[in-house]
Scaffold this motif. Structure first.
Motif, PDB file in Angstrom:
ATOM      1  N   SER A   1       0.869  -1.174   0.000  1.00 28.21           N
ATOM      2  CA  SER A   1       0.000   0.000   0.000  1.00 28.21           C
ATOM      3  C   SER A   1       0.911   1.231   0.000  1.00 28.21           C
ATOM      4  CB  SER A   1      -0.890  -0.012   1.244  1.00 28.21           C
ATOM      5  OG  SER A   1      -1.764  -1.121   1.197  1.00 28.21           O
ATOM      6  N   GLN A   2       0.419   2.352   0.373  1.00 26.56           N
ATOM      7  CA  GLN A   2       1.201   3.585   0.420  1.00 26.56           C
ATOM      8  C   GLN A   2       2.547   3.364   1.109  1.00 26.56           C
ATOM      9  OE1 GLN A   2      -1.056   7.211   1.268  1.00 26.56           O
ATOM     10  NE2 GLN A   2       0.255   7.467   3.039  1.00 26.56           N
ATOM     11  N   MET A   3       3.623   3.928   0.574  1.00 30.08           N
ATOM     12  CA  MET A   3       4.951   3.737   1.166  1.00 30.08           C
ATOM     13  C   MET A   3       5.146   4.566   2.432  1.00 30.08           C
ATOM     14  SD  MET A   3       8.764   4.099  -0.483  1.00 30.08           S
ATOM     15  CE  MET A   3       8.823   5.867  -0.644  1.00 30.08           C
TER      16      MET A   3
ATOM     17  N   LYS B   1       3.234 -17.679  -0.938  1.00 27.35           N
ATOM     18  CA  LYS B   1       1.784 -17.471  -0.870  1.00 27.35           C
ATOM     19  C   LYS B   1       1.465 -15.981  -0.880  1.00 27.35           C
ATOM     20  CE  LYS B   1      -2.169 -18.244   2.137  1.00 27.35           C
ATOM     21  NZ  LYS B   1      -2.625 -18.742   3.434  1.00 27.35           N
ATOM     22  N   GLN B   2       0.449 -15.595  -1.630  1.00 27.26           N
ATOM     23  CA  GLN B   2       0.096 -14.187  -1.729  1.00 27.26           C
ATOM     24  C   GLN B   2      -0.833 -13.751  -0.601  1.00 27.26           C
ATOM     25  OE1 GLN B   2      -1.461 -13.005  -5.515  1.00 27.26           O
ATOM     26  NE2 GLN B   2       0.571 -12.874  -6.389  1.00 27.26           N
ATOM     27  N   TYR B   3      -0.686 -12.510  -0.198  1.00 31.63           N
ATOM     28  CA  TYR B   3      -1.658 -11.879   0.679  1.00 31.63           C
ATOM     29  C   TYR B   3      -1.983 -10.503   0.124  1.00 31.63           C
ATOM     30  CZ  TYR B   3       2.353  -9.551   3.013  1.00 31.63           C
ATOM     31  OH  TYR B   3       3.475  -8.823   3.301  1.00 31.63           O
ATOM     32  N   ALA B   4      -3.215 -10.079   0.355  1.00 30.39           N
ATOM     33  CA  ALA B   4      -3.681  -8.795  -0.177  1.00 30.39           C
ATOM     34  C   ALA B   4      -3.124  -7.650   0.658  1.00 30.39           C
ATOM     35  CB  ALA B   4      -5.205  -8.747  -0.171  1.00 30.39           C
ATOM     36  N   THR B   5      -2.826  -6.534  -0.001  1.00 34.13           N
ATOM     37  CA  THR B   5      -2.474  -5.321   0.722  1.00 34.13           C
ATOM     38  C   THR B   5      -3.770  -4.648   1.166  1.00 34.13           C
ATOM     39  OG1 THR B   5      -2.404  -4.000  -1.301  1.00 34.13           O
ATOM     40  CG2 THR B   5      -0.329  -4.984  -0.556  1.00 34.13           C
ATOM     41  N   GLU B   6      -3.646  -3.675   2.039  1.00 32.41           N
ATOM     42  CA  GLU B   6      -4.852  -3.043   2.579  1.00 32.41           C
ATOM     43  C   GLU B   6      -5.555  -2.164   1.551  1.00 32.41           C
ATOM     44  OE1 GLU B   6      -6.126  -1.833   6.976  1.00 32.41           O
ATOM     45  OE2 GLU B   6      -4.280  -0.925   6.288  1.00 32.41           O
ATOM     46  N   ALA B   7      -4.821  -1.627   0.611  1.00 31.83           N
ATOM     47  CA  ALA B   7      -5.440  -0.810  -0.435  1.00 31.83           C
ATOM     48  C   ALA B   7      -4.463  -0.657  -1.583  1.00 31.83           C
ATOM     49  CB  ALA B   7      -5.809   0.561   0.099  1.00 31.83           C
ATOM     50  N   ASN B   8      -4.954  -0.848  -2.795  1.00 33.77           N
ATOM     51  CA  ASN B   8      -4.092  -0.600  -3.937  1.00 33.77           C
ATOM     52  C   ASN B   8      -4.551   0.646  -4.692  1.00 33.77           C
ATOM     53  OD1 ASN B   8      -6.422  -1.798  -4.999  1.00 33.77           O
ATOM     54  ND2 ASN B   8      -5.314  -2.576  -6.780  1.00 33.77           N
ATOM     55  N   ASN B   9      -5.362   1.479  -4.012  1.00 33.44           N
ATOM     56  CA  ASN B   9      -5.798   2.732  -4.622  1.00 33.44           C
ATOM     57  C   ASN B   9      -5.224   3.938  -3.879  1.00 33.44           C
ATOM     58  OD1 ASN B   9      -7.212   2.451  -2.274  1.00 33.44           O
ATOM     59  ND2 ASN B   9      -9.215   2.963  -3.116  1.00 33.44           N
ATOM     60  N   GLN B  10      -4.199   3.702  -3.096  1.00 33.39           N
ATOM     61  CA  GLN B  10      -3.524   4.768  -2.362  1.00 33.39           C
ATOM     62  C   GLN B  10      -2.521   5.480  -3.267  1.00 33.39           C
ATOM     63  OE1 GLN B  10      -4.905   5.704   0.418  1.00 33.39           O
ATOM     64  NE2 GLN B  10      -3.225   5.345   1.802  1.00 33.39           N
ATOM     65  N   GLU B  11      -2.216   6.724  -2.944  1.00 35.72           N
ATOM     66  CA  GLU B  11      -1.069   7.361  -3.578  1.00 35.72           C
ATOM     67  C   GLU B  11       0.175   6.701  -2.985  1.00 35.72           C
ATOM     68  OE1 GLU B  11      -2.225   9.990  -0.057  1.00 35.72           O
ATOM     69  OE2 GLU B  11      -3.294   8.972  -1.626  1.00 35.72           O
ATOM     70  N   ASN B  12       1.280   6.747  -3.697  1.00 33.52           N
ATOM     71  CA  ASN B  12       2.503   6.109  -3.187  1.00 33.52           C
ATOM     72  C   ASN B  12       3.045   6.817  -1.952  1.00 33.52           C
ATOM     73  OD1 ASN B  12       2.661   4.017  -5.025  1.00 33.52           O
ATOM     74  ND2 ASN B  12       3.712   5.264  -6.531  1.00 33.52           N
TER      75      ASN B  12
END
Length: 144
Positions: A88-90, A121-132
């Motif tokens: 997600s956002q850095m 194994k993959q895990y989802a990030t909390e949001a992929n619509n964040q600015e970096n």
């Protein structure tokens, strides 16, 4: 602080935020020495005096699930140098100056492959619509 091997916060959830709030009483330099770190859901919310500086450098790869990213300083400044960030956002630094030096790549991704455990194994990030990055001021050094 020098990383002497890859670091995986294995016991930390990668499905919820873990916000830690240490206080900097001076400068903190974290040198990954070309290692990998997977912070899972951890975000370091550094506080302290306005003259304190955090430097994060030389990570082959940094992974973080947390919506606000791996670092959320509330004062001082942050320098990123020679890192590759995935998650997600850095950085959330709306009150803090951020400096980029060397080669800095940041990728906002929906999933992370846990390369150190669970056979990738993959895990989802909390949001992929964040600015970096959400920063007060961004300074790009000449070597960047």
């Amino acid at each position: 602080m020098l990383a002497v091997s890859d670091i995986d916060f294995t016991g930390v959830s990668n499905s919820s935020e873990i916000n830690l709030s240490p206080t900097l009483s001076g400068n903190l330099n974290i040198d990954g020495q070309n290692h990998i770190i997977d912070l899972h859901g951890v975000s370091y919310n550094f506080g302290g005096n306005s003259g304190n500086n955090l430097t994060v450098k030389n990570f082959k790869a940094m992974y973080a699930y947390n919506y606000y990213g791996a670092f959320r300083p509330s004062s001082g400044s942050v320098t990123f140098k020679n890192i590759n960030y995935f998650g997600s956002q850095m950085v959330e630094a709306s009150n803090t100056n951020v400096y980029m030096d060397g080669t800095v790549n940041t990728f906002n991704v929906p999933n992370i492959s846990d390369v150190m455990v669970n056979g990738g194994k993959q895990y989802a990030t909390e949001a992929n619509n964040q600015e970096n990055m959400n920063v007060k001021k961004l300074f790009i050094e000449p070597q960047c």
